[in-house]
Design a protein around this motif. Structure first.
Motif, PDB file in Angstrom:
ATOM      1  N   GLY A 132      58.489 107.383  20.797  1.00  0.00           N
ATOM      2  CA  GLY A 132      57.679 106.617  21.736  1.00  0.00           C
ATOM      3  C   GLY A 132      56.432 107.357  22.173  1.00  0.00           C
ATOM      4  N   PHE A 133      55.341 106.616  22.325  1.00  0.00           N
ATOM      5  CA  PHE A 133      54.073 107.238  22.720  1.00  0.00           C
ATOM      6  C   PHE A 133      54.157 107.810  24.130  1.00  0.00           C
ATOM      7  CE2 PHE A 133      49.912 106.910  24.802  1.00  0.00           C
ATOM      8  CZ  PHE A 133      49.169 107.745  23.988  1.00  0.00           C
ATOM      9  N   ALA A 134      54.568 106.971  25.096  1.00  0.00           N
ATOM     10  CA  ALA A 134      54.551 107.391  26.504  1.00  0.00           C
ATOM     11  C   ALA A 134      55.470 108.584  26.743  1.00  0.00           C
ATOM     12  CB  ALA A 134      54.945 106.223  27.406  1.00  0.00           C
ATOM     13  N   ARG A 135      56.706 108.486  26.284  1.00  0.00           N
ATOM     14  CA  ARG A 135      57.668 109.566  26.547  1.00  0.00           C
ATOM     15  C   ARG A 135      57.280 110.846  25.814  1.00  0.00           C
ATOM     16  NH1 ARG A 135      63.168 107.126  24.644  1.00  0.00           N
ATOM     17  NH2 ARG A 135      62.197 105.250  25.432  1.00  0.00           N
ATOM     18  N   SER A 136      56.690 110.702  24.625  1.00  0.00           N
ATOM     19  CA  SER A 136      56.277 111.896  23.872  1.00  0.00           C
ATOM     20  C   SER A 136      55.123 112.607  24.558  1.00  0.00           C
ATOM     21  CB  SER A 136      55.879 111.503  22.445  1.00  0.00           C
ATOM     22  OG  SER A 136      56.980 110.946  21.751  1.00  0.00           O
ATOM     23  N   VAL A 137      54.167 111.835  25.070  1.00  0.00           N
ATOM     24  CA  VAL A 137      53.041 112.436  25.789  1.00  0.00           C
ATOM     25  C   VAL A 137      53.534 113.141  27.046  1.00  0.00           C
ATOM     26  CG1 VAL A 137      50.933 111.942  27.076  1.00  0.00           C
ATOM     27  CG2 VAL A 137      51.325 110.846  24.868  1.00  0.00           C
ATOM     28  N   VAL A 138      54.462 112.497  27.760  1.00  0.00           N
ATOM     29  CA  VAL A 138      55.040 113.125  28.955  1.00  0.00           C
ATOM     30  C   VAL A 138      55.764 114.411  28.563  1.00  0.00           C
ATOM     31  CG1 VAL A 138      56.789 112.884  30.753  1.00  0.00           C
ATOM     32  CG2 VAL A 138      55.230 110.990  30.270  1.00  0.00           C
ATOM     33  N   ASN A 139      56.519 114.357  27.486  1.00  0.00           N
ATOM     34  CA  ASN A 139      57.242 115.526  26.998  1.00  0.00           C
ATOM     35  C   ASN A 139      56.280 116.660  26.663  1.00  0.00           C
ATOM     36  OD1 ASN A 139      59.772 116.722  26.251  1.00  0.00           O
ATOM     37  ND2 ASN A 139      59.281 116.379  24.097  1.00  0.00           N
ATOM     38  N   PHE A 140      55.172 116.317  26.016  1.00  0.00           N
ATOM     39  CA  PHE A 140      54.163 117.312  25.639  1.00  0.00           C
ATOM     40  C   PHE A 140      53.489 117.894  26.875  1.00  0.00           C
ATOM     41  CE2 PHE A 140      49.797 118.479  24.593  1.00  0.00           C
ATOM     42  CZ  PHE A 140      49.974 119.286  23.475  1.00  0.00           C
ATOM     43  N   ASP A 141      53.054 116.996  27.767  1.00  0.00           N
ATOM     44  CA  ASP A 141      52.355 117.449  28.973  1.00  0.00           C
ATOM     45  C   ASP A 141      53.257 118.276  29.883  1.00  0.00           C
ATOM     46  OD1 ASP A 141      50.069 116.207  28.119  1.00  0.00           O
ATOM     47  OD2 ASP A 141      50.342 114.415  29.349  1.00  0.00           O
ATOM     48  N   ALA A 142      54.565 117.996  29.826  1.00  0.00           N
ATOM     49  CA  ALA A 142      55.505 118.735  30.678  1.00  0.00           C
ATOM     50  C   ALA A 142      55.787 120.133  30.138  1.00  0.00           C
ATOM     51  CB  ALA A 142      56.813 117.958  30.813  1.00  0.00           C
ATOM     52  N   GLY A 143      55.267 120.431  28.938  1.00  0.00           N
ATOM     53  CA  GLY A 143      55.397 121.791  28.417  1.00  0.00           C
ATOM     54  C   GLY A 143      56.484 122.010  27.403  1.00  0.00           C
TER      55      GLY A 143
ATOM     56  N   VAL B  50      51.917 109.455  16.610  1.00  0.00           N
ATOM     57  CA  VAL B  50      52.054 110.213  17.852  1.00  0.00           C
ATOM     58  C   VAL B  50      52.354 111.679  17.552  1.00  0.00           C
ATOM     59  CG1 VAL B  50      53.392 110.484  19.978  1.00  0.00           C
ATOM     60  CG2 VAL B  50      52.832 108.197  19.146  1.00  0.00           C
ATOM     61  N   ALA B  51      53.280 111.916  16.624  1.00  0.00           N
ATOM     62  CA  ALA B  51      53.680 113.283  16.297  1.00  0.00           C
ATOM     63  C   ALA B  51      52.505 114.098  15.762  1.00  0.00           C
ATOM     64  CB  ALA B  51      54.819 113.262  15.273  1.00  0.00           C
ATOM     65  N   GLN B  52      51.714 113.505  14.879  1.00  0.00           N
ATOM     66  CA  GLN B  52      50.575 114.227  14.309  1.00  0.00           C
ATOM     67  C   GLN B  52      49.503 114.502  15.357  1.00  0.00           C
ATOM     68  OE1 GLN B  52      49.581 111.654  11.028  1.00  0.00           O
ATOM     69  NE2 GLN B  52      50.775 112.856   9.572  1.00  0.00           N
ATOM     70  N   THR B  53      49.296 113.556  16.256  1.00  0.00           N
ATOM     71  CA  THR B  53      48.306 113.746  17.314  1.00  0.00           C
ATOM     72  C   THR B  53      48.686 114.916  18.215  1.00  0.00           C
ATOM     73  OG1 THR B  53      47.732 111.390  17.306  1.00  0.00           O
ATOM     74  CG2 THR B  53      47.147 112.662  19.269  1.00  0.00           C
ATOM     75  N   LEU B  54      49.943 114.958  18.627  1.00  0.00           N
ATOM     76  CA  LEU B  54      50.400 116.024  19.516  1.00  0.00           C
ATOM     77  C   LEU B  54      50.483 117.364  18.785  1.00  0.00           C
ATOM     78  CD1 LEU B  54      53.206 114.131  21.498  1.00  0.00           C
ATOM     79  CD2 LEU B  54      50.836 114.543  22.170  1.00  0.00           C
TER      80      LEU B  54
ATOM     81  N   GLY C 255      63.669 107.414  20.968  1.00  0.00           N
ATOM     82  CA  GLY C 255      64.504 106.508  21.745  1.00  0.00           C
ATOM     83  C   GLY C 255      63.995 105.080  21.638  1.00  0.00           C
ATOM     84  N   PRO C 256      64.477 104.182  22.489  1.00  0.00           N
ATOM     85  CA  PRO C 256      63.991 102.805  22.474  1.00  0.00           C
ATOM     86  C   PRO C 256      62.518 102.751  22.873  1.00  0.00           C
ATOM     87  CG  PRO C 256      66.038 103.007  23.729  1.00  0.00           C
ATOM     88  CD  PRO C 256      65.550 104.383  23.478  1.00  0.00           C
ATOM     89  N   VAL C 257      61.747 101.906  22.195  1.00  0.00           N
ATOM     90  CA  VAL C 257      60.355 101.686  22.558  1.00  0.00           C
ATOM     91  C   VAL C 257      60.116 100.190  22.661  1.00  0.00           C
ATOM     92  CG1 VAL C 257      59.560 103.815  21.459  1.00  0.00           C
ATOM     93  CG2 VAL C 257      59.535 101.679  20.167  1.00  0.00           C
ATOM     94  N   ALA C 258      59.011  99.825  23.311  1.00  0.00           N
ATOM     95  CA  ALA C 258      58.767  98.421  23.631  1.00  0.00           C
ATOM     96  C   ALA C 258      58.665  97.544  22.392  1.00  0.00           C
ATOM     97  CB  ALA C 258      57.491  98.310  24.469  1.00  0.00           C
ATOM     98  N   VAL C 259      57.827  97.941  21.432  1.00  0.00           N
ATOM     99  CA  VAL C 259      57.583  97.085  20.262  1.00  0.00           C
ATOM    100  C   VAL C 259      58.861  96.889  19.458  1.00  0.00           C
ATOM    101  CG1 VAL C 259      56.322  96.897  18.090  1.00  0.00           C
ATOM    102  CG2 VAL C 259      55.149  97.709  20.138  1.00  0.00           C
ATOM    103  N   VAL C 260      59.597  97.970  19.194  1.00  0.00           N
ATOM    104  CA  VAL C 260      60.832  97.866  18.418  1.00  0.00           C
ATOM    105  C   VAL C 260      61.879  97.062  19.190  1.00  0.00           C
ATOM    106  CG1 VAL C 260      62.750  99.190  17.455  1.00  0.00           C
ATOM    107  CG2 VAL C 260      60.400  99.958  17.104  1.00  0.00           C
ATOM    108  N   SER C 261      61.903  97.200  20.511  1.00  0.00           N
ATOM    109  CA  SER C 261      62.843  96.425  21.321  1.00  0.00           C
ATOM    110  C   SER C 261      62.546  94.931  21.210  1.00  0.00           C
ATOM    111  CB  SER C 261      62.771  96.862  22.787  1.00  0.00           C
ATOM    112  OG  SER C 261      63.174  98.209  22.939  1.00  0.00           O
ATOM    113  N   LEU C 262      61.268  94.587  21.263  1.00  0.00           N
ATOM    114  CA  LEU C 262      60.892  93.178  21.124  1.00  0.00           C
ATOM    115  C   LEU C 262      61.233  92.663  19.725  1.00  0.00           C
ATOM    116  CD1 LEU C 262      59.493  90.686  22.322  1.00  0.00           C
ATOM    117  CD2 LEU C 262      57.355  91.537  21.374  1.00  0.00           C
ATOM    118  N   MET C 263      60.970  93.471  18.696  1.00  0.00           N
ATOM    119  CA  MET C 263      61.299  93.067  17.334  1.00  0.00           C
ATOM    120  C   MET C 263      62.808  92.892  17.170  1.00  0.00           C
ATOM    121  SD  MET C 263      58.647  95.489  15.175  1.00  0.00           S
ATOM    122  CE  MET C 263      59.067  94.768  13.582  1.00  0.00           C
TER     123      MET C 263
END
Length: 572
Positions: free
Chosen positions: A328-339, A289-293, A78-86
Motif C-alpha cells: 500500500g502507498f499510504a502505509r508504506s510511506v508512513v513506514n518509510f517516514d517513521a524510520g 511504491v517500492a522503487q520510489t522509496l 496488506g489490504p489496500v483500497a483498490v484491491v479491496s474494491l476489486m
C-alpha cells in the motif's frame, strides 16, 4: 546451502547485518504503522464486503511472509483500497455478502492471485508490468478512487445502496435518500472533516504550538485512532444504535485462523481472470511504491523477487482468513517516514496487529461504520488526480485519449472493465506510437562529423545521396511504413543514386522488417539506386548476417555515417 538460497530469500541477506540501531528504528516504525493500520484494516475489509476482522487477518501473516521473501525494506503489505474494491466487485457477482460462500470466494481469490504472482516470479516475468503505461495507471487509480469514495457514501448517509459502477451507485443512493439517517450523517460528516483536518493541518498546528517534530508526526499518524475512539464512545454512551446507527458489532477475539480456499473447478473458472487482473494491478502499485522509496536510500528492488514476495503474502492470506493484498502507498510511506530500516519493521507490525486482534477487538464493538467509511474516503481521495487529464492533453493527445477512455470505462462499466481496458489501451498505445516511427532525412553539420535533421538544422546535403535516420526498432507493425517512406522519397529526386538507412537507433529487426528491407533493396535495384546501411548495432548485424540479405544488398554496410557520406559523395 545458505549462499544458494540468499537470492531467493532476502531475509538471509539483510538479516546477517541486522543491528540494534536498526531494531530500535524498526520497532518505532512498527508502532506507528500498527496504530494507523488498525482502523484502516477494518475499513478496507468493510470495503471488500468482508467481516472487519478479515482486514486484520490479512495484515498479519502476509506481512511476515513478505518480510522473508520481499526485497523492499520499506514496503508495507496488506489490504489496500483498490484491491479491496476489486475483490468486492468480483465476489459480489458470485456470492452474497455475509455468507460463507462469499468468505470462501475471497480466500480462493487470494490463493489464485498468490499462485499467479508466484508463477510470474519463478518465470521472471516482472517486465510484464511495463505493459501498463503510467498515464493509463493514473487514470485507472483516479477512477477507482472516485468509485471507492462513492461506494462509501451509503455508510455516511446511513442508507442501503448498491452498485459497482458510478451510474449504478449514484442512482441507488438517490433512490434510497428517504432512508437517510441524520445521526449517522452527522457522525460521518464530523469524522470525515476531522480526518481531513488531521491530514492537512494537524501537524502544522502542533508545530506552531511548539510540539517536538517527532511527537507532532506521531500524533498526526494516530489521528484516525482519535476519530475511532471519539465516535465509538459517542455511540456507546448515547446508545445511538437504537436510533439506527450501524456499528461494526462483535469481532472475534483471536489470532488469524487456519483456513482453506475452495478448489472447485467452477469457482476457479469464475475467479481466474479477476485474480490475474488483481495481481497485475497490485504488483504495479506495489513495485512502483517500492522503487520510489528504495531510490531515496539508494537501495535496489528486484521486480521478479517482488513477485515472489507478494505471491507468498497472498498465499498466506488465503490460508489465514484474509483476502488479496499488496503493498500500500499510504502505509508504506508512513513506514518509510517513521524510520523503518528493514522488512523486520513489517514483522513487528504483524506482532502488534496480532496483539490488537486478541486484546483490542472488543473495544470496536460500537465503532460506527460511518467512521470506517470516512477513513476510506479520506485515504482514497488522495489518489484522485484529475490534473492528469490536463497534463496529458497538453503533452500528448494519444496519452490523453488513453487516460480519458480508461477513466470513463472504469466509472461506467466497473473496475474489471477498467483494468482490462487499461491493459488493452496501453498495448494499443504502444503499437500506435511505434507503427509510425520517426524517420528523419539528415545532412552533415558543416565542420563536424555529425548528422542532423535537414528540417531543423542548416546542414550540407547532396541531391545524389539521401540519408534516412530510423528512430525506432523495426518490426511487423512499422515495417511497411518504412517501405512507403523510402518509396516516396526516392520518387522525389531524379538525380538520386544512393539511399543510406542510418540504423543508430535501431535495436531490433524482426523477420517482417527483414522482408521489408529485402523489398526495398529489390525496388531500388530496379531503379538503379544503391541501398546502404550505416551504424548498424552489433546484435542487429549478427542477426542480419544469419540471412543472405547482406549478400543481396546492392550497396554496402558502413561502420559510421560519416564514412558512408564521405565515400558515396566523393563519386557523385
Amino acid at each position: 546451502m545458505i549462499e544458494r538460497l540468499r537470492p531467493f530469500v532476502p531475509v538471509l541477506d539483510w538479516g546477517r547485518s541486522y543491528t540494534r540501531a536498526a531494531l530500535s528504528n524498526d520497532l518505532i516504525a512498527a508502532l506507528i504503522v500498527t496504530i494507523m493500520l488498525i482502523p484502516q484494516s477494518l475499513a478496507y475489509a468493510l470495503l471488500a464486503g468482508l467481516p472487519p476482522e478479515a482486514g486484520i487477518y490479512a495484515s498479519i501473516v502476509p506481512i511476515v511472509l513478505y518480510a522473508i521473501f520481499g526485497t523492499s525494506r520499506s514496503l508495507a503489505v496488506g489490504p489496500v483500497a483498490v484491491v479491496s474494491l476489486m475483490t468486492a466487485a468480483t465476489i459480489g457477482q458470485i456470492a452474497e455478502q455475509g455468507t460463507a460462500g462469499y468468505a470462501v470466494a475471497a480466500l480462493t481469490l487470494a490463493f489464485l492471485s498468490g499462485g499467479f504472482l508466484l508463477l510470474m516470479g519463478i518465470l521472471r516475468l516482472g517486465f510484464l508490468a511495463n505493459f501498463l503505461s503510467h498515464p493509463v495507471i493514473a487514470g485507472f487509480i483516479t477512477a477507482s478512487g472516485i468509485l471507492i469514495a462513492t461506494s462509501q457514501l451509503k455508510h455516511i448517509l446511513g442508507v442501503s445502496a448498491h452498485g459497482h459502477t458510478l451510474p449504478e451507485m449514484l442512482g441507488s443512493l438517490l433512490s434510497h435518500l428517504p432512508e437517510l439517517n441524520i445521526i449517522t450523517l452527522t457522525l460521518g460528516i464530523l469524522a470525515t472533516g476531522f480526518l481531513f483536518w488531521v491530514r492537512k493541518s494537524l501537524k502544522p498546528f502542533l508545530r506552531g504550538l511548539g510540539t517536538p517534530p517527532v511527537l507532532a508526526d506521531f500524533l498526526t499518524k494516530a489521528g484516525p485512532v482519535a476519530a475511532v475512539i471519539a465516535t465509538t464512545v459517542a455511540v456507546w454512551s448515547m446508545d445511538l444504535t437504537g436510533q439506527g446507527v450501524k456499528i461494526v458489532g462483535a469481532v472475534p477475539q483471536s489470532l488469524p485462523p487456519l483456513t482453506l480456499p475452495s478448489f472447485s473447478v467452477d469457482l476457479f473458472r469464475a475467479l481466474v481472470v479477476p485474480a490475474i487482473l488483481i495481481s497485475i494491478i497490485g504488483f504495479v502499485e506495489s513495485v512502483s511504491v517500492a522503487q520510489t522509496l528504495a531510490a531515496k536510500k539508494r537501495q535496489r528492488i528486484d521486480p521478479d523477487q517482488e513477485l515472489i514476495g507478494l505471491g507468498a503474502a497472498n498465499l498466506g492470506a488465503a490460508f489465514t482468513g484474509g483476502y488479496p493484498v499488496t503493498g500500500g502507498f499510504a502505509r508504506s510511506v508512513v513506514n518509510f517516514d517513521a524510520g523503518a530500516e528493514t522488512p523486520a519493521a513489517g514483522a513487528f507490525t504483524a506482532v502488534g496487529l496480532a496483539i490488537a486482534a486478541v486484546a483490542l477487538t472488543p473495544l470496536v464493538y460500537y465503532l460506527p461504520k460511518a467512521t470506517l467509511a470516512a477513513t476510506i474516503i479520506v485515504a482514497v481521495l488522495s489518489l484522485v488526480d484529475l490534473s492528469i487529464l490536463k497534463k496529458t492533453w497538453d503533452y500528448s493527445r494519444a496519452d490523453f485519449t488513453a487516460v480519458a477512455v480508461t477513466i470513463l470505462l472504469t466509472l461506467g462499466l466497473g473496475i474489471e472493465a477498467g483494468v482490462a481496458s487499461g491493459v488493452v489501451i496501453s498495448v494499443l498505445l504502444h503499437l500506435y506510437k511505434t507503427s509510425r516511427p520517426h524517420v528523419a532525412e539528415v545532412g552533415l553539420v558543416p565542420g563536424t562529423q555529425h548528422f542532423r535533421n535537414v528540417l531543423r538544422h542548416d546542414v550540407e546535403t547532396n541531391p545524389a545521396v539521401v540519408t534516412l535516420r530510423v528512430d525506432e526498432s523495426l518490426y511487423f507493425v512499422n515495417a511497411r511504413f518504412l517501405e512507403d517512406m523510402v518509396q516516396q522519397r526516392v520518387t522525389e529526386g531524379c538525380t538520386l543514386r544512393h539511399v543510406i538507412l542510418l540504423f543508430s537507433a535501431v535495436n531490433e529487426v524482426d523477420f517482417s522488417a527483414l522482408e521489408s528491407l529485402e523489398a526495398i533493396n529489390r525496388r531500388l535495384t530496379d531503379m538503379g539506386v544503391g541501398l546502404h546501411l550505416s551504424e548498424v548495432k552489433g546484435p542487429v548485424m549478427d542477426r542480419l548476417n544469419r540471412t543472405d540479405f547482406p549478400k543481396k544488398l546492392n550497396g554496402q554496410v558502413f561502420l559510421s555515417q560519416y564514412g558512408a557520406w564521405t565515400e558515396l559523395t566523393a563519386h557523385c
